[in-house]
Motif scaffolding. Structure first.
Motif, PDB file in Angstrom:
ATOM      1  N   LEU A  75       0.824  -1.214   0.000  1.00 17.25           N
ATOM      2  CA  LEU A  75       0.000   0.000   0.000  1.00 17.25           C
ATOM      3  C   LEU A  75       0.863   1.272   0.000  1.00 17.25           C
ATOM      4  CD1 LEU A  75      -2.853   1.248   0.057  1.00 17.25           C
ATOM      5  CD2 LEU A  75      -2.745   1.151   2.557  1.00 17.25           C
ATOM      6  N   PRO A  76       1.900   1.356   0.867  1.00 15.68           N
ATOM      7  CA  PRO A  76       2.729   2.571   0.817  1.00 15.68           C
ATOM      8  C   PRO A  76       3.384   2.779  -0.553  1.00 15.68           C
ATOM      9  CG  PRO A  76       3.204   1.301   2.800  1.00 15.68           C
ATOM     10  CD  PRO A  76       2.273   0.467   1.983  1.00 15.68           C
ATOM     11  N   GLU A  77       3.793   1.687  -1.215  1.00 11.37           N
ATOM     12  CA  GLU A  77       4.385   1.844  -2.553  1.00 11.37           C
ATOM     13  C   GLU A  77       3.345   2.387  -3.535  1.00 11.37           C
ATOM     14  OE1 GLU A  77       7.643  -1.798  -2.154  1.00 11.37           O
ATOM     15  OE2 GLU A  77       5.821  -2.105  -3.346  1.00 11.37           O
ATOM     16  N   LEU A  78       2.139   1.865  -3.419  1.00  7.40           N
ATOM     17  CA  LEU A  78       1.078   2.303  -4.327  1.00  7.40           C
ATOM     18  C   LEU A  78       0.721   3.777  -4.095  1.00  7.40           C
ATOM     19  CD1 LEU A  78      -1.098   1.732  -6.453  1.00  7.40           C
ATOM     20  CD2 LEU A  78      -2.596   0.955  -4.612  1.00  7.40           C
ATOM     21  N   THR A  79       0.568   4.165  -2.836  1.00  2.31           N
ATOM     22  CA  THR A  79       0.158   5.553  -2.577  1.00  2.31           C
ATOM     23  C   THR A  79       1.294   6.530  -2.913  1.00  2.31           C
ATOM     24  OG1 THR A  79       0.707   5.282  -0.246  1.00  2.31           O
ATOM     25  CG2 THR A  79      -1.593   5.007  -0.842  1.00  2.31           C
ATOM     26  N   ALA A  80       2.550   6.095  -2.704  1.00  2.49           N
ATOM     27  CA  ALA A  80       3.677   6.963  -3.079  1.00  2.49           C
ATOM     28  C   ALA A  80       3.661   7.180  -4.595  1.00  2.49           C
ATOM     29  CB  ALA A  80       4.993   6.335  -2.639  1.00  2.49           C
ATOM     30  N   PHE A  81       3.372   6.122  -5.327  1.00  2.00           N
ATOM     31  CA  PHE A  81       3.307   6.209  -6.796  1.00  2.00           C
ATOM     32  C   PHE A  81       2.207   7.192  -7.231  1.00  2.00           C
ATOM     33  CE2 PHE A  81       1.168   4.600 -10.644  1.00  2.00           C
ATOM     34  CZ  PHE A  81       2.215   4.633 -11.557  1.00  2.00           C
ATOM     35  N   LEU A  82       1.050   7.098  -6.582  1.00  7.15           N
ATOM     36  CA  LEU A  82      -0.082   7.968  -6.954  1.00  7.15           C
ATOM     37  C   LEU A  82       0.194   9.420  -6.548  1.00  7.15           C
ATOM     38  CD1 LEU A  82      -3.042   5.615  -5.980  1.00  7.15           C
ATOM     39  CD2 LEU A  82      -2.265   6.189  -8.294  1.00  7.15           C
ATOM     40  N   ALA A  83       0.806   9.604  -5.378  1.00 11.75           N
ATOM     41  CA  ALA A  83       1.112  10.960  -4.924  1.00 11.75           C
ATOM     42  C   ALA A  83       2.120  11.601  -5.886  1.00 11.75           C
ATOM     43  CB  ALA A  83       1.660  10.930  -3.501  1.00 11.75           C
ATOM     44  N   GLU A  84       3.052  10.802  -6.345  1.00 13.73           N
ATOM     45  CA  GLU A  84       4.052  11.267  -7.318  1.00 13.73           C
ATOM     46  C   GLU A  84       3.385  11.761  -8.608  1.00 13.73           C
ATOM     47  OE1 GLU A  84       7.806  11.951  -8.873  1.00 13.73           O
ATOM     48  OE2 GLU A  84       7.229  11.550  -6.792  1.00 13.73           O
ATOM     49  N   LYS A  85       2.269  11.133  -8.969  1.00 19.36           N
ATOM     50  CA  LYS A  85       1.514  11.553 -10.163  1.00 19.36           C
ATOM     51  C   LYS A  85       0.746  12.854  -9.916  1.00 19.36           C
ATOM     52  CE  LYS A  85       1.634   7.736 -12.876  1.00 19.36           C
ATOM     53  NZ  LYS A  85       1.737   7.663 -14.309  1.00 19.36           N
ATOM     54  N   GLY A  86       0.732  13.311  -8.670  1.00 18.50           N
ATOM     55  CA  GLY A  86       0.053  14.564  -8.360  1.00 18.50           C
ATOM     56  C   GLY A  86      -1.434  14.376  -8.163  1.00 18.50           C
ATOM     57  N   LEU A  87      -1.800  13.347  -7.438  1.00 20.93           N
ATOM     58  CA  LEU A  87      -3.214  13.099  -7.152  1.00 20.93           C
ATOM     59  C   LEU A  87      -3.547  13.661  -5.774  1.00 20.93           C
ATOM     60  CD1 LEU A  87      -5.698  11.487  -8.301  1.00 20.93           C
ATOM     61  CD2 LEU A  87      -4.977   9.619  -6.803  1.00 20.93           C
ATOM     62  N   ALA A  88      -4.730  14.276  -5.626  1.00 17.79           N
ATOM     63  CA  ALA A  88      -5.143  14.803  -4.322  1.00 17.79           C
ATOM     64  C   ALA A  88      -5.102  13.682  -3.286  1.00 17.79           C
ATOM     65  CB  ALA A  88      -6.539  15.394  -4.408  1.00 17.79           C
ATOM     66  N   PHE A  97      -6.869  12.981  -0.653  1.00 20.61           N
ATOM     67  CA  PHE A  97      -8.077  12.288  -0.196  1.00 20.61           C
ATOM     68  C   PHE A  97      -8.500  11.166  -1.151  1.00 20.61           C
ATOM     69  CE2 PHE A  97      -9.935  15.693  -2.808  1.00 20.61           C
ATOM     70  CZ  PHE A  97     -10.978  15.050  -3.480  1.00 20.61           C
ATOM     71  N   LYS A  98      -7.903  11.141  -2.355  1.00 23.65           N
ATOM     72  CA  LYS A  98      -8.263  10.100  -3.322  1.00 23.65           C
ATOM     73  C   LYS A  98      -7.375   8.856  -3.226  1.00 23.65           C
ATOM     74  CE  LYS A  98      -9.881  13.356  -6.834  1.00 23.65           C
ATOM     75  NZ  LYS A  98      -9.547  13.852  -8.197  1.00 23.65           N
ATOM     76  N   LEU A  99      -6.359   8.896  -2.380  1.00 24.84           N
ATOM     77  CA  LEU A  99      -5.458   7.746  -2.289  1.00 24.84           C
ATOM     78  C   LEU A  99      -6.170   6.554  -1.651  1.00 24.84           C
ATOM     79  CD1 LEU A  99      -2.211   9.542  -1.022  1.00 24.84           C
ATOM     80  CD2 LEU A  99      -2.773   8.856  -3.377  1.00 24.84           C
ATOM     81  N   PRO A 100      -5.988   5.357  -2.199  1.00 24.86           N
ATOM     82  CA  PRO A 100      -6.580   4.172  -1.567  1.00 24.86           C
ATOM     83  C   PRO A 100      -6.039   4.013  -0.153  1.00 24.86           C
ATOM     84  CG  PRO A 100      -5.695   3.621  -3.737  1.00 24.86           C
ATOM     85  CD  PRO A 100      -5.258   5.015  -3.437  1.00 24.86           C
ATOM     86  N   GLU A 101      -6.893   3.520   0.749  1.00 23.94           N
ATOM     87  CA  GLU A 101      -6.460   3.334   2.129  1.00 23.94           C
ATOM     88  C   GLU A 101      -6.349   1.865   2.495  1.00 23.94           C
ATOM     89  OE1 GLU A 101      -8.005   6.933   4.651  1.00 23.94           O
ATOM     90  OE2 GLU A 101      -8.958   6.940   2.675  1.00 23.94           O
ATOM     91  N   ARG A 102      -6.589   1.017   1.517  1.00 23.60           N
ATOM     92  CA  ARG A 102      -6.378  -0.410   1.718  1.00 23.60           C
ATOM     93  C   ARG A 102      -6.098  -1.043   0.363  1.00 23.60           C
ATOM     94  NH1 ARG A 102      -8.247  -4.217   5.851  1.00 23.60           N
ATOM     95  NH2 ARG A 102      -8.334  -6.285   4.917  1.00 23.60           N
ATOM     96  N   LEU A 103      -5.193  -2.015   0.391  1.00 29.09           N
ATOM     97  CA  LEU A 103      -4.851  -2.733  -0.843  1.00 29.09           C
ATOM     98  C   LEU A 103      -5.135  -4.209  -0.631  1.00 29.09           C
ATOM     99  CD1 LEU A 103      -3.419  -2.979  -3.630  1.00 29.09           C
ATOM    100  CD2 LEU A 103      -1.255  -3.095  -2.370  1.00 29.09           C
ATOM    101  N   GLU A 104      -5.903  -4.798  -1.518  1.00 32.25           N
ATOM    102  CA  GLU A 104      -6.182  -6.231  -1.477  1.00 32.25           C
ATOM    103  C   GLU A 104      -5.580  -6.848  -2.725  1.00 32.25           C
ATOM    104  OE1 GLU A 104      -8.057  -8.325   0.620  1.00 32.25           O
ATOM    105  OE2 GLU A 104      -8.130  -6.697   2.096  1.00 32.25           O
ATOM    106  N   LEU A 105      -4.583  -7.717  -2.528  1.00 38.92           N
ATOM    107  CA  LEU A 105      -4.011  -8.397  -3.693  1.00 38.92           C
ATOM    108  C   LEU A 105      -4.862  -9.635  -3.970  1.00 38.92           C
ATOM    109  CD1 LEU A 105      -0.232  -8.035  -2.813  1.00 38.92           C
ATOM    110  CD2 LEU A 105      -1.586  -6.667  -4.424  1.00 38.92           C
ATOM    111  N   THR A 106      -5.146  -9.863  -5.232  1.00 41.69           N
ATOM    112  CA  THR A 106      -6.052 -10.950  -5.568  1.00 41.69           C
ATOM    113  C   THR A 106      -5.628 -11.590  -6.891  1.00 41.69           C
ATOM    114  OG1 THR A 106      -8.356 -11.480  -6.086  1.00 41.69           O
ATOM    115  CG2 THR A 106      -7.650  -9.254  -6.563  1.00 41.69           C
ATOM    116  N   ASP A 107      -6.082 -12.827  -7.121  1.00 42.65           N
ATOM    117  CA  ASP A 107      -5.704 -13.520  -8.363  1.00 42.65           C
ATOM    118  C   ASP A 107      -6.675 -13.262  -9.495  1.00 42.65           C
ATOM    119  OD1 ASP A 107      -3.484 -14.518  -7.215  1.00 42.65           O
ATOM    120  OD2 ASP A 107      -4.438 -16.378  -6.543  1.00 42.65           O
ATOM    121  N   ASP A 108      -7.907 -12.942  -9.119  1.00 47.39           N
ATOM    122  CA  ASP A 108      -8.849 -12.565 -10.182  1.00 47.39           C
ATOM    123  C   ASP A 108      -9.959 -11.696  -9.628  1.00 47.39           C
ATOM    124  OD1 ASP A 108     -11.365 -15.059 -10.512  1.00 47.39           O
ATOM    125  OD2 ASP A 108     -10.067 -14.695  -8.784  1.00 47.39           O
TER     126      ASP A 108
END
Ligand code: OOB
Length: 542
Positions: free
Chosen positions: A490-503, A505-516
């Motif tokens: 999750l921290p890697e994902l939100t850092a990536f999105l913040a780097e893109k310049g996203l507000a 409050f729109k950052l995901p607050e939970r990440l669920e990895l799934t196969d499908d």
């Protein structure tokens, strides 16, 4: 017909009707509020910190700023991205732009490159007003790349520049303002839509419809001269701006108190000091306030009306709020930046006030509750809310294909909200069809976040869904399928999105990895299954 390409006009026939019924007065906002400010002269209009501004001073400052802007070449229908927090400069600039017939685009202080750049792309704005600081973010980091990407941007103003302009005598004479011709059928503002697609949508609201919108909201909100509204939600939102918001309080010669902090420990002393009578809140804020340990330590007896809207509010919270604010009634608002406003009425029986979101403010708001085939449901059944009326948009700005999908051929806006009519004639919100996350009243388009997440090199597929939160109502959960051999936290994902310049409050607050991802029978991701899955996980963890 609008002179601004991309604006869908109201049909002649309905426009004539709205005029005949007195909803539309053909008085542009600039002139309308100029008269309002002149009428209330020496009364206090606005309080910010220790700064108290009378209506006469407000009028003088707005005129002065408008004259400077006129000299800078600002003209009717020019678009301006406005990104100022709850400070007096917002108020001066908003009404100065109204005076000139220019069109502010209501950005939020939390927006960053992704959002601001999209607004410039959509609107080709020639002006940008942005605070030097947005929270602890230095806005020069935003201004430079925006300037580079948008050569049509001519004027950039900071809050400090606005203050400076207010101390300088304009070289143009006052009469030049009265010569600016503003067409009341044109847009006076571009509001932001929560949007359900990848790109944000802009909502044109006309002078005629927005003035009426405010007057209709005032009429059900028990605003009296001497009353005081605390502006704690971001002022650019339709609700604190115009429903009735600062505009409505000004109309009645009542005052507004601006605050940049929404913390209970800042808000309670302010209510006590200013004898605040009205609060306009989202449920998340009201929940925070009624649970604040310090609530018993302040005199909150001046508060008569607590409006909440933007999100569903449990009746329990309303009851608690009425116990803790001893003179107050909670009055729920079901509103949208697109237009339609429903309010419960302050004299409705408790059952209606606690269980419903009220009914439209205008007798000519046409409401339909329809099934998936767009046929009206049996009265009392759940269906989608469709609406048409004197202050509801006829199309989003510049997106004809999207409009063809979002409006019926006879001009009803398909809201994506699921509702039913209560036997009392009021409405109850039952959910929604639209693909968004409602985080404390801020709408987040799932598709916008998904598109950005898909650009991450480790991601093969993604679906964003709401997950329940006791205060914010909903937060964003991202279900991600990774590419073979890749990993993601999750921290890697939100850092990536913040780097893109996203507000933020729109950052995901939970990440669920799934196969499908589960699919519906139409082959689309079955988000309801995912929503249920994460909700069950969360409740099992408690
Ligand atoms: C207000 O405006 P928006 O444009 O941020 O969001 C509109 C959407 C509605 O379509 C509905 O989905 C939801 O927000 N909503 C509510 C609600 N009020 C709005 N859902 C449940 N209960 C309510 N009371 O949110 C807005 C604009 C003006 C005044 C108040 C709120």
């Amino acid at each position: 017909m609008s002179k601004l390409p991309g604006v869908t006009p109201f049909p002649e026939e309905l426009a004539a009707r709205y005029r005949e019924l007195g909803y539309w007065e053909d008085n542009p906002q600039g002139r309308y509020y100029n008269d309002v400010f002149a009428t209330h002269g020496d009364l206090v209009a606005m309080v910010s910190g220790d700064d108290r501004v009378t209506f006469a001073q407000l009028k003088e400052r707005i005129d002065r700023l408008a004259l400077h802007l006129l000299e800078l070449g600002v003209a009717p229908l020019d678009r301006w991205v406005v990104q100022l927090p709850n400070v007096p400069e917002f108020v001066y600039l908003y009404f100065a732009l109204q005076r000139l017939g220019a069109i502010p685009i209501m950005a939020l202080a939390s927006h960053r490159w992704t959002e601001i750049n999209a607004f410039f792309e959509l609107s080709e704005a020639s002006g940008y007003a942005v605070s030097e600081k947005l929270g602890d973010f230095d806005s020069s980091q935003l201004i430079a790349p925006i300037r580079e990407a948008h050569p049509e941007l001519r004027v950039v103003l900071g809050a400090a520049t606005i203050r400076q302009l207010l101390t300088r005598k304009p070289s143009l004479e006052q009469a030049s303002l009265d010569r600016v011709e503003v067409d009341p059928e044109e847009p006076c503002i571009l509001q932001l839509s929560g949007g359900t697609t990848g790109v944000p949508k802009l909502i044109p609201r006309t002078h005629n419809d927005y003035v009426y919108n405010t007057k209709a909201a005032v009429a059900v909100n028990d605003v009296r001269p001497g009353d005081c509204l605390l502006v704690v939600l971001p002022i650019a939102h339709n609700f604190p701006l115009a429903c009735p918001g600062i505009s409505g309080f000004f109309v009645e010669g009542a005052r507004v108190v601006l605050t940049e902090s929404a913390r209970a420990d800042d808000v309670f002393p302010l209510i006590e000091r200013e004898r605040v009578t009205h609060l306009e809140l989202v449920p998340a804020l009201l929940i925070r306030y009624v649970n604040a340990p310090s609530i018993g330590g302040f005199d909150l007896s001046s508060v008569r009306v607590i409006n909440t809207g933007g999100q569903k509010l449990q009746p329990e919270v309303k009851r608690r709020a009425e116990a803790l604010f001893p003179s107050a009634r909670v009055q729920e608002v079901f509103g949208m930046a697109e237009g339609l406003l429903m309010f419960v009425r302050l004299d409705d029986p408790d059952e209606v006030r606690f269980e419903t979101v009220g009914r439209p403010v205008c007798p000519d708001d046409e409401i339909m509750i329809v099934d998936d085939e767009r046929n009206p449901v049996t009265d009392g059944e759940i269906g989608e809310l469709l609406v048409r009326g004197p202050y509801t948009l006829r199309g989003y700005y510049g997106v004809p294909e999207y409009n063809a999908r979002t409006f019926t051929p006879d001009g009803f806006y398909m809201s994506g909200d699921l509702m039913r009519r209560h036997p009392s004639g009021n409405y109850v919100v039952e959910g929604r069809k639209k693909d968004l996350i409602n985080r404390g009243g801020e709408k987040i388009s799932a598709e916008e976040i998904e598109n950005l997440i898909l650009s991450h090199p480790a991601v093969m597929n993604v679906a964003c869904v709401p997950m329940p939160d006791p205060v914010l109502g909903e937060k964003t959960c991202a279900f991600v399928i990774l590419k073979a051999g890749r990993s993601l936290t999750l921290p890697e994902l939100t850092a990536f999105l913040a780097e893109k310049g996203l507000a933020k409050f729109k950052l995901p607050e939970r990440l669920e990895l799934t196969d499908d991802l589960p699919l519906s029978k139409f082959g689309k991701v079955a988000k309801n299954v995912l929503t249920k899955q994460v909700a069950e996980k969360l409740s099992a963890a408690h």
